[in-house]
Design a protein around this motif. Structure first.
Motif, PDB file in Angstrom:
ATOM      1  N   VAL A  34       0.836  -1.197   0.000  1.00 51.82           N
ATOM      2  CA  VAL A  34       0.000   0.000   0.000  1.00 51.82           C
ATOM      3  C   VAL A  34       0.870   1.246   0.000  1.00 51.82           C
ATOM      4  O   VAL A  34       0.627   2.199  -0.751  1.00 51.82           O
ATOM      5  N   GLN A  35       1.901   1.242   0.822  1.00 53.54           N
ATOM      6  CA  GLN A  35       2.798   2.392   0.881  1.00 53.54           C
ATOM      7  C   GLN A  35       3.483   2.604  -0.466  1.00 53.54           C
ATOM      8  O   GLN A  35       3.627   3.753  -0.931  1.00 53.54           O
ATOM      9  N   ARG A  36       3.875   1.505  -1.114  1.00 55.13           N
ATOM     10  CA  ARG A  36       4.529   1.613  -2.429  1.00 55.13           C
ATOM     11  C   ARG A  36       3.545   2.136  -3.469  1.00 55.13           C
ATOM     12  O   ARG A  36       3.897   2.991  -4.293  1.00 55.13           O
ATOM     13  N   PHE A  37       2.314   1.656  -3.424  1.00 59.52           N
ATOM     14  CA  PHE A  37       1.281   2.104  -4.348  1.00 59.52           C
ATOM     15  C   PHE A  37       1.057   3.604  -4.234  1.00 59.52           C
ATOM     16  O   PHE A  37       1.059   4.333  -5.236  1.00 59.52           O
ATOM     17  N   PHE A  38       0.903   4.110  -3.019  1.00 59.09           N
ATOM     18  CA  PHE A  38       0.641   5.538  -2.842  1.00 59.09           C
ATOM     19  C   PHE A  38       1.872   6.375  -3.179  1.00 59.09           C
ATOM     20  O   PHE A  38       1.735   7.498  -3.681  1.00 59.09           O
ATOM     21  N   ALA A  39       3.067   5.821  -2.941  1.00 52.85           N
ATOM     22  CA  ALA A  39       4.283   6.564  -3.256  1.00 52.85           C
ATOM     23  C   ALA A  39       4.534   6.612  -4.766  1.00 52.85           C
ATOM     24  O   ALA A  39       4.907   7.663  -5.316  1.00 52.85           O
ATOM     25  N   GLU A  40       4.318   5.500  -5.461  1.00 52.44           N
ATOM     26  CA  GLU A  40       4.633   5.422  -6.890  1.00 52.44           C
ATOM     27  C   GLU A  40       3.534   6.027  -7.761  1.00 52.44           C
ATOM     28  O   GLU A  40       3.826   6.681  -8.769  1.00 52.44           O
ATOM     29  N   ILE A  41       2.298   5.824  -7.382  1.00 59.54           N
ATOM     30  CA  ILE A  41       1.173   6.198  -8.247  1.00 59.54           C
ATOM     31  C   ILE A  41       0.593   7.547  -7.852  1.00 59.54           C
ATOM     32  O   ILE A  41       0.037   8.268  -8.682  1.00 59.54           O
TER      33      ILE A  41
END
Length: 203
Positions: A34-41
């Protein structure tokens, strides 16, 4: 004693309705993903476009097409949006209704898309109860930009300490402070009620 404000302005997200997109994604992915999703997208940047008047569904579908590895997760922002915007904060709504029952004009000033707000109205009837509504998608401007606060003043004919603004975000509050509005940084209804009583607005 200073005069009480002549109108109260409510933000909606996280003041009257919980707005927690991350909570939905945490039900579907591990926290690190989730953290990666919000950071990347950066779906909040996508949502900001919607809040400023971009079409709700098309903006999300375009974002998904631009990030195909995360396409299914991005499309959930449309398909399961209402799960991000719930539940209603009932004690805050009770305060809104008490103010209006006491004859205090109550406005909404919210960053909200045109279509998502129309959908929210079907789920939350209290959204029709404001004396005036300032919805960013319709105005094509958003908090904390100074122009949206100026537009509110121009429309309602009130300014400065005549207005009391309730919002959960410090940057939005700071922008209102800069215009001389009275403000309350919202955390809980239990803290809001005494703040309004101190302003002479609640019994």
């Amino acid at each position: 004693m200073t005069d009480a404000p002549k109108a109260v302005i409510f933000d909606i997200g996280n003041v009257l309705i919980e707005w927690q997109p991350e909570r939905l994604y945490l039900q579907l992915m591990p926290e690190a993903e989730v953290q990666r999703f919000f950071a990347e997208i950066d779906p909040h940047a996508m949502n900001d476009r919607i809040d400023r008047g971009a079409p709700f569904r098309q903006t999300i579908m375009d974002w998904a097409e631009a990030h195909p590895d995360w396409g299914d997760m991005i499309r959930l922002w449309y398909d399961r949006w209402i799960e991000m915007a719930r539940p209603a904060i009932d004690d805050s709504i009770a305060i809104l209704r008490q103010l209006r029952a006491d004859g205090v004009p109550c406005f909404a000033l919210s960053n909200f898309g045109v279509d998502s707000f129309a959908y929210a109205e079907t789920q939350y009837p209290f959204l029709t109860e404001f004396d005036r509504r300032y919805i960013s998608g319709h105005m094509r401007m958003a908090k904390p930009d100074a122009e949206i606060y100026a537009a509110v003043e121009a429309d309602c004919g009130l300014s400065g300490a005549e207005l009391l603004f309730i919002d959960d975000r410090a940057d939005n509050i700071a922008a209102a402070d800069a215009r001389g509005w009275r403000t309350h940084l919202f955390t809980t209804p239990d803290r809001l009620a005494p703040a309004l009583r101190a302003e002479g607005l609640l019994q």
